[in-house]
Design a protein around this motif. Sequence first.
Motif, short mmCIF file in Angstrom:
data_model
loop_
_atom_site.label_atom_id
_atom_site.label_comp_id
_atom_site.label_asym_id
_atom_site.label_seq_id
_atom_site.Cartn_x
_atom_site.Cartn_y
_atom_site.Cartn_z
N PRO A 84 0.83 -1.21 0.00
CA PRO A 84 0.00 0.00 0.00
C PRO A 84 0.86 1.26 0.00
CG PRO A 84 0.06 -0.96 2.17
CD PRO A 84 0.74 -1.92 1.26
N VAL A 85 0.31 2.32 -0.54
CA VAL A 85 0.98 3.61 -0.57
C VAL A 85 0.53 4.38 0.66
CG1 VAL A 85 1.29 5.76 -1.84
CG2 VAL A 85 1.08 3.60 -3.07
N ILE A 86 1.49 4.81 1.47
CA ILE A 86 1.19 5.56 2.68
C ILE A 86 1.59 7.01 2.44
CG2 ILE A 86 1.65 5.79 5.14
CD1 ILE A 86 2.37 2.78 5.11
N GLU A 87 0.63 7.91 2.58
CA GLU A 87 0.89 9.32 2.32
C GLU A 87 1.93 9.87 3.30
OE1 GLU A 87 -1.50 13.53 2.54
OE2 GLU A 87 -2.63 11.70 2.15
N GLY A 88 2.92 10.54 2.78
CA GLY A 88 3.95 11.13 3.62
C GLY A 88 5.08 10.19 3.97
N PHE A 89 5.01 8.94 3.53
CA PHE A 89 6.06 7.97 3.85
C PHE A 89 6.83 7.64 2.59
CE2 PHE A 89 7.53 3.53 4.11
CZ PHE A 89 8.39 3.66 5.18
N ASN A 90 8.12 7.90 2.61
CA ASN A 90 8.99 7.57 1.50
C ASN A 90 10.07 6.63 2.01
OD1 ASN A 90 7.68 9.30 -0.32
ND2 ASN A 90 8.80 11.04 0.50
N PRO A 91 10.01 5.36 1.66
CA PRO A 91 11.04 4.45 2.14
C PRO A 91 12.39 4.83 1.56
CG PRO A 91 9.69 3.36 0.51
CD PRO A 91 9.06 4.71 0.79
N SER A 92 13.37 4.90 2.42
CA SER A 92 14.71 5.26 1.93
C SER A 92 15.34 4.03 1.30
CB SER A 92 15.58 5.77 3.07
OG SER A 92 15.75 4.76 4.03
N ILE A 93 15.97 4.25 0.21
CA ILE A 93 16.64 3.17 -0.50
C ILE A 93 18.12 3.24 -0.12
CG2 ILE A 93 17.23 2.21 -2.74
CD1 ILE A 93 14.64 3.55 -3.78
N LEU A 94 18.55 2.27 0.67
CA LEU A 94 19.94 2.24 1.09
C LEU A 94 20.77 1.51 0.04
CD1 LEU A 94 19.48 1.30 4.86
CD2 LEU A 94 19.93 3.54 3.90
N THR A 95 21.95 2.02 -0.20
CA THR A 95 22.82 1.34 -1.15
C THR A 95 23.43 0.10 -0.51
OG1 THR A 95 24.64 2.78 -0.49
CG2 THR A 95 23.36 3.45 -2.41
N ARG A 96 23.56 0.12 0.82
CA ARG A 96 24.06 -1.05 1.53
C ARG A 96 23.46 -1.05 2.92
NH1 ARG A 96 27.84 -0.17 5.32
NH2 ARG A 96 28.78 1.88 5.43
N ASP A 97 23.44 -2.20 3.56
CA ASP A 97 22.91 -2.30 4.91
C ASP A 97 23.91 -1.77 5.92
OD1 ASP A 97 20.58 -3.45 4.04
OD2 ASP A 97 21.34 -5.50 4.24
N GLU A 98 23.40 -1.15 6.98
CA GLU A 98 24.25 -0.66 8.05
C GLU A 98 24.64 -1.81 8.97
OE1 GLU A 98 23.16 3.71 9.51
OE2 GLU A 98 21.52 2.29 9.74
N THR A 99 25.84 -1.75 9.48
CA THR A 99 26.23 -2.71 10.51
C THR A 99 25.65 -2.23 11.83
OG1 THR A 99 28.29 -1.58 11.06
CG2 THR A 99 28.39 -3.23 9.29
N PHE A 100 25.70 -3.10 12.84
CA PHE A 100 25.18 -2.74 14.16
C PHE A 100 25.92 -1.53 14.72
CE2 PHE A 100 25.35 -3.10 18.79
CZ PHE A 100 24.00 -3.00 19.08
N LYS A 101 27.23 -1.52 14.60
CA LYS A 101 28.04 -0.42 15.15
C LYS A 101 27.70 0.90 14.45
CE LYS A 101 32.02 -3.01 16.78
NZ LYS A 101 33.48 -3.20 16.65
N GLU A 102 27.53 0.86 13.13
CA GLU A 102 27.20 2.08 12.39
C GLU A 102 25.83 2.62 12.80
OE1 GLU A 102 29.61 1.13 8.23
OE2 GLU A 102 27.50 0.59 8.42
N LYS A 103 24.87 1.72 12.94
CA LYS A 103 23.53 2.15 13.32
C LYS A 103 23.53 2.69 14.75
CE LYS A 103 18.73 0.74 13.37
NZ LYS A 103 17.76 -0.29 13.05
N LEU A 104 24.25 2.03 15.66
CA LEU A 104 24.33 2.50 17.04
C LEU A 104 24.97 3.88 17.10
CD1 LEU A 104 23.93 1.83 20.07
CD2 LEU A 104 26.24 0.91 20.04
N SER A 105 26.04 4.07 16.33
CA SER A 105 26.71 5.36 16.29
C SER A 105 25.79 6.45 15.74
CB SER A 105 27.96 5.26 15.43
OG SER A 105 28.57 6.50 15.27
N ARG A 106 25.06 6.15 14.69
CA ARG A 106 24.15 7.13 14.09
C ARG A 106 23.02 7.50 15.04
NH1 ARG A 106 19.45 6.44 11.38
NH2 ARG A 106 19.78 4.21 11.14
N LYS A 107 22.43 6.48 15.68
CA LYS A 107 21.33 6.74 16.60
C LYS A 107 21.80 7.50 17.84
CE LYS A 107 17.86 4.61 14.60
NZ LYS A 107 16.58 5.25 14.31
N THR A 108 23.02 7.22 18.30
CA THR A 108 23.57 7.93 19.46
C THR A 108 23.82 9.39 19.12
OG1 THR A 108 24.59 5.89 20.27
CG2 THR A 108 25.45 7.95 21.13
N LYS A 109 24.28 9.66 17.90
CA LYS A 109 24.50 11.05 17.48
C LYS A 109 23.17 11.79 17.32
CE LYS A 109 28.87 10.15 15.21
NZ LYS A 109 29.55 9.92 13.93
#
Length: 112
Positions: free
Chosen positions: A26-51
């Motif tokens: 379904p199409v959800i208004e206002g929601f645009n899924p981001s297309i990642l070129t690669r998956d984040e590792t756990f450390k990268e995601k933790l670092s990004r969320k902490t920042k």
Amino acid sequence: MAAVTTPAAPGHTAQAPLPGFEDGPPVIEGFNPSILTRDETFKEKLSRKTKENPFVPIGCLATAGALIFGLRSFQQGKTRQSQLLMRGRIAAQGFTVVAIIIGVFTTALRSK
């Protein structure tokens, strides 16, 4: 009404699309899924969320510290100190929840 099945490749089961999703998700208004070129590792995601919201990990560490020291005090028979640390744990949990809520609101407002 008879169900029509198509032969599937060996080792795969044929699945019919879910009702209402024949044309894709379904199409959800206002929601645009981001297309990642690669998956984040756990450390990268933790670092990004902490920042993005540094108060959540601080609150989590404070909660865990108060819990550990409170249980240690309880084991040693220091009931007054144990009670104070358990109350501190509750305060740290409240701080963490408020930090999460503020982070959600700022992320929602930033995306607009």
